[in-house]
Design a protein around this motif. Structure first.
Motif, PDB file in Angstrom:
ATOM      1  N   ILE A 183      37.868 -31.229  16.660  1.00 23.27           N
ATOM      2  CA  ILE A 183      38.896 -31.810  15.706  1.00 23.27           C
ATOM      3  C   ILE A 183      38.973 -33.301  15.048  1.00 23.27           C
ATOM      4  CG2 ILE A 183      40.158 -29.955  16.394  1.00 23.27           C
ATOM      5  CD1 ILE A 183      41.860 -32.140  17.600  1.00 23.27           C
ATOM      6  N   TRP A 184      37.960 -34.173  15.825  1.00 26.09           N
ATOM      7  CA  TRP A 184      37.982 -35.399  15.534  1.00 26.09           C
ATOM      8  C   TRP A 184      37.618 -35.913  14.147  1.00 26.09           C
ATOM      9  CZ3 TRP A 184      35.078 -37.618  20.269  1.00 26.09           C
ATOM     10  CH2 TRP A 184      35.543 -37.207  21.604  1.00 26.09           C
ATOM     11  N   PRO A 185      36.710 -35.167  13.439  1.00 21.02           N
ATOM     12  CA  PRO A 185      36.149 -35.525  12.067  1.00 21.02           C
ATOM     13  C   PRO A 185      37.305 -34.890  11.120  1.00 21.02           C
ATOM     14  CG  PRO A 185      34.679 -33.936  13.076  1.00 21.02           C
ATOM     15  CD  PRO A 185      35.533 -34.365  14.333  1.00 21.02           C
ATOM     16  N   TRP A 186      37.982 -33.751  11.696  1.00 20.21           N
ATOM     17  CA  TRP A 186      38.940 -33.097  10.716  1.00 20.21           C
ATOM     18  C   TRP A 186      40.248 -34.048  10.651  1.00 20.21           C
ATOM     19  CZ3 TRP A 186      43.327 -29.383  12.766  1.00 20.21           C
ATOM     20  CH2 TRP A 186      43.831 -28.887  11.601  1.00 20.21           C
ATOM     21  N   ASN A 187      40.611 -34.638  11.679  1.00 19.74           N
ATOM     22  CA  ASN A 187      41.578 -35.728  11.556  1.00 19.74           C
ATOM     23  C   ASN A 187      41.305 -36.922  10.804  1.00 19.74           C
ATOM     24  OD1 ASN A 187      44.196 -35.555  13.470  1.00 19.74           O
ATOM     25  ND2 ASN A 187      42.760 -34.380  14.565  1.00 19.74           N
ATOM     26  N   ALA A 188      40.038 -37.348  10.606  1.00 18.48           N
ATOM     27  CA  ALA A 188      39.757 -38.429   9.898  1.00 18.48           C
ATOM     28  C   ALA A 188      39.573 -37.799   8.422  1.00 18.48           C
ATOM     29  CB  ALA A 188      38.271 -38.951  10.305  1.00 18.48           C
ATOM     30  N   ALA A 189      39.237 -36.543   8.193  1.00 15.93           N
ATOM     31  CA  ALA A 189      38.968 -36.136   6.948  1.00 15.93           C
ATOM     32  C   ALA A 189      40.543 -36.016   6.291  1.00 15.93           C
ATOM     33  CB  ALA A 189      38.430 -34.761   6.724  1.00 15.93           C
ATOM     34  N   MET A 190      41.581 -35.599   7.225  1.00 11.64           N
ATOM     35  CA  MET A 190      42.978 -35.149   6.568  1.00 11.64           C
ATOM     36  C   MET A 190      43.366 -36.520   6.384  1.00 11.64           C
ATOM     37  SD  MET A 190      44.013 -32.398   6.504  1.00 11.64           S
ATOM     38  CE  MET A 190      45.764 -32.321   6.621  1.00 11.64           C
ATOM     39  N   ALA A 191      42.835 -37.650   6.941  1.00 11.45           N
ATOM     40  CA  ALA A 191      43.630 -39.118   6.661  1.00 11.45           C
ATOM     41  C   ALA A 191      43.178 -39.428   5.351  1.00 11.45           C
ATOM     42  CB  ALA A 191      43.187 -40.061   7.884  1.00 11.45           C
ATOM     43  N   VAL A 192      41.685 -39.337   5.007  1.00 10.24           N
ATOM     44  CA  VAL A 192      41.149 -39.779   3.769  1.00 10.24           C
ATOM     45  C   VAL A 192      41.785 -39.057   2.665  1.00 10.24           C
ATOM     46  CG1 VAL A 192      38.978 -39.809   2.559  1.00 10.24           C
ATOM     47  CG2 VAL A 192      39.138 -40.534   4.956  1.00 10.24           C
ATOM     48  N   LEU A 193      41.709 -37.582   2.765  1.00 12.06           N
ATOM     49  CA  LEU A 193      42.308 -36.605   1.742  1.00 12.06           C
ATOM     50  C   LEU A 193      43.629 -37.021   1.417  1.00 12.06           C
ATOM     51  CD1 LEU A 193      40.900 -33.313   3.108  1.00 12.06           C
ATOM     52  CD2 LEU A 193      40.149 -34.474   0.858  1.00 12.06           C
TER      53      LEU A 193
ATOM     54  N   VAL B 123      50.938 -43.245   4.136  1.00  9.70           N
ATOM     55  CA  VAL B 123      50.979 -44.233   5.533  1.00  9.70           C
ATOM     56  C   VAL B 123      51.284 -43.256   6.580  1.00  9.70           C
ATOM     57  CG1 VAL B 123      51.962 -46.280   6.522  1.00  9.70           C
ATOM     58  CG2 VAL B 123      51.324 -46.511   3.924  1.00  9.70           C
ATOM     59  N   GLY B 124      52.205 -42.578   6.617  1.00  9.46           N
ATOM     60  CA  GLY B 124      52.449 -41.974   7.836  1.00  9.46           C
ATOM     61  C   GLY B 124      51.578 -41.058   8.311  1.00  9.46           C
ATOM     62  N   ALA B 125      50.992 -40.163   7.260  1.00  8.07           N
ATOM     63  CA  ALA B 125      50.024 -39.488   7.500  1.00  8.07           C
ATOM     64  C   ALA B 125      48.653 -40.095   8.302  1.00  8.07           C
ATOM     65  CB  ALA B 125      49.315 -38.610   6.191  1.00  8.07           C
ATOM     66  N   ILE B 126      48.254 -41.099   7.770  1.00  5.56           N
ATOM     67  CA  ILE B 126      47.220 -41.922   8.301  1.00  5.56           C
ATOM     68  C   ILE B 126      47.593 -42.427   9.904  1.00  5.56           C
ATOM     69  CG2 ILE B 126      45.774 -44.119   8.090  1.00  5.56           C
ATOM     70  CD1 ILE B 126      45.964 -43.706   5.002  1.00  5.56           C
ATOM     71  N   ALA B 127      48.797 -42.824   9.891  1.00  7.29           N
ATOM     72  CA  ALA B 127      49.332 -43.442  11.156  1.00  7.29           C
ATOM     73  C   ALA B 127      49.125 -42.356  12.191  1.00  7.29           C
ATOM     74  CB  ALA B 127      50.494 -43.946  10.971  1.00  7.29           C
ATOM     75  N   THR B 128      49.574 -40.961  11.615  1.00  4.96           N
ATOM     76  CA  THR B 128      49.746 -39.644  12.580  1.00  4.96           C
ATOM     77  C   THR B 128      48.310 -39.372  12.981  1.00  4.96           C
ATOM     78  OG1 THR B 128      51.825 -38.996  11.389  1.00  4.96           O
ATOM     79  CG2 THR B 128      50.478 -37.438  12.550  1.00  4.96           C
ATOM     80  N   HIS B 129      47.252 -39.483  12.058  1.00  4.06           N
ATOM     81  CA  HIS B 129      46.078 -38.906  12.404  1.00  4.06           C
ATOM     82  C   HIS B 129      45.328 -40.055  13.349  1.00  4.06           C
ATOM     83  CE1 HIS B 129      46.087 -35.457  10.149  1.00  4.06           C
ATOM     84  NE2 HIS B 129      46.313 -36.141   9.079  1.00  4.06           N
ATOM     85  N   LEU B 130      45.550 -41.153  13.085  1.00  4.22           N
ATOM     86  CA  LEU B 130      45.156 -42.195  14.013  1.00  4.22           C
ATOM     87  C   LEU B 130      45.660 -42.109  15.440  1.00  4.22           C
ATOM     88  CD1 LEU B 130      45.230 -45.608  11.783  1.00  4.22           C
ATOM     89  CD2 LEU B 130      43.152 -44.464  12.467  1.00  4.22           C
ATOM     90  N   VAL B 131      47.062 -41.849  15.603  1.00  2.00           N
ATOM     91  CA  VAL B 131      47.428 -41.866  16.905  1.00  2.00           C
ATOM     92  C   VAL B 131      46.888 -40.394  17.563  1.00  2.00           C
ATOM     93  CG1 VAL B 131      49.599 -40.754  18.070  1.00  2.00           C
ATOM     94  CG2 VAL B 131      49.688 -42.657  16.392  1.00  2.00           C
ATOM     95  N   VAL B 132      46.788 -39.441  16.971  1.00  2.00           N
ATOM     96  CA  VAL B 132      46.050 -38.119  17.316  1.00  2.00           C
ATOM     97  C   VAL B 132      44.665 -38.555  17.719  1.00  2.00           C
ATOM     98  CG1 VAL B 132      45.344 -35.874  16.765  1.00  2.00           C
ATOM     99  CG2 VAL B 132      47.494 -36.565  16.213  1.00  2.00           C
ATOM    100  N   LEU B 133      43.837 -39.164  17.025  1.00  2.00           N
ATOM    101  CA  LEU B 133      42.583 -39.497  17.473  1.00  2.00           C
ATOM    102  C   LEU B 133      42.292 -40.409  18.570  1.00  2.00           C
ATOM    103  CD1 LEU B 133      40.963 -40.162  13.817  1.00  2.00           C
ATOM    104  CD2 LEU B 133      40.146 -38.454  15.529  1.00  2.00           C
ATOM    105  N   GLY B 134      43.547 -41.076  18.800  1.00  2.00           N
ATOM    106  CA  GLY B 134      43.690 -42.358  19.839  1.00  2.00           C
ATOM    107  C   GLY B 134      43.747 -41.435  21.396  1.00  2.00           C
TER     108      GLY B 134
END
Length: 343
Positions: free
Chosen positions: A179-189, A155-166
């Motif tokens: 790096i936008w798709p990379w952040n999305a991919a990291m959250a999914v992984l 949950v923390g990882a997904i929240a972090t990537h959402l903030v970065v994307l924002g």
């Protein structure tokens, strides 16, 4: 990467890229993807040796994961290697941000879209909270390893990537879109590899059963990044992107050299009004390749040597390298090398 390595000329360069994409499709859809992963890894390494600008953090991560899929003895070894890759990335990304440059420069810039709409008092509170970023990434890394904390870490990882994307996305800074798709991919992984993965103990993640993919991942993503602090391992292979901890390269060039540059480079030249102009290698790389310049001396020097071919005199091109900032002072050592010193 290697002197004398033959460059792929057209149409071989396009064929190599097409072969890589075909192999990746095989990885995605074949019921037994090992050989497809081996082929994808081989083609990716050929392209990597061709141009170090491809050694971006996401490329490095994906190639390592493909290689693990190709050589791992079983699915358990593959999963363990992939989990180490993600945990290592979060850990070192957090550690690398614990420095005064991230605190005073990069973090204020990163949160600028939010700070701009806050009252002055809340802005100061926001800026003072810079340490939350590295501590959050380190906590995610630890949580992904400890079974009881795994779901919370996801949950923390997904929240972090959402903030970065924002913050970096089109509604805020709108910069570095690669790096936008990379952040999305990291959250999914993170979700796929760790959610409800309580059956894998911390020892299963941290201690390899044999020499193989898992052990290699521990070496590359768990241990080797520590050498970056001594300049013995590349910054982009050590979680340093957006850490404030990177070297910066620029060229000081004369008007004559400026006029001879290709348009893609000349549009990034800034006149300093002293007879010499400045060409920021990061800006040039982002403008022409849409990726940051690879922040290592050998790459800066290679670019400078290439530009030196346009010079009439050794002093017409001077490479200026701003070294890694001090962790506590932020001060950088500055070196200058003209064409004569770059040979």
């Amino acid at each position: 990467m290697l002197d004398g390595w033959p460059r792929l000329q057209a149409p071989l360069d396009v064929l190599a890229l097409a072969a890589l994409l075909a192999a990746l499709c095989g990885v995605a859809f074949a019921p037994r993807p090992r050989w497809w992963a081996a082929a994808a890894t081989a083609f990716a390494l050929i392209l990597a040796v061709e141009d170090q600008s491809r050694w971006q953090p996401w490329f490095y991560q994906y190639v390592a994961m493909l290689a693990a899929l190709a050589v791992a003895r079983d699915s358990g070894d593959t999963l363990a290697a992939w989990r180490v890759v993600l945990a290592g990335l979060y850990l070192w990304s957090g550690v690398q941000k614990i420095n005064v440059t991230f605190m005073t420069r990069l973090f204020p810039w990163l949160v600028e879209p939010v700070a701009g709409v806050l009252p002055a008092g809340l802005q100061q509170i926001l800026f003072a909270g810079w340490m939350v970023v590295p501590m959050m990434e380190i906590a995610v890394a630890v949580g992904l390893v400890v079974p009881r904390l795994r779901n919370a870490a996801v949950v923390g990882a997904i929240a972090t990537h959402l903030v970065v994307l924002g913050l970096l996305g089109p509604l805020a800074h709108g910069t570095n879109a690669v790096i936008w798709p990379w952040n999305a991919a990291m959250a999914v992984l993170a979700a796929l590899l760790f959610w409800n993965a309580g059956n894998a103990s911390a020892l299963d993640t941290l201690v390899p059963r044999r020499v193989g993919a898992h052990a290699a991942a521990l070496l590359l993503f768990g241990i080797m990044p520590a050498l970056s602090f001594a300049g013995r391992w590349d910054a982009y292979l050590s979680g340093e992107l957006y850490s404030g901890n990177l070297k910066v390269g620029a060229l000081s060039i004369t008007e004559t050299v400026t006029a001879r540059l290709p348009d893609a480079a000349r549009r990034h030249v800034v006149s300093r009004g002293t007879g010499a102009n400045a060409l920021d290698l990061w800006e040039w790389s982002m403008g022409e390749l849409s990726v940051p310049s690879y922040p290592e001396d050998r790459v800066f020097r290679a670019v400078a040597r290439d530009v030196c071919r346009l010079a009439d005199n050794p002093g017409d091109v001077v490479l200026v390298v701003f070294g890694r900032p001090g962790l506590l002072t932020g001060q950088r050592e500055i070196t200058r090398s003209d064409c004569g010193a770059l040979r």
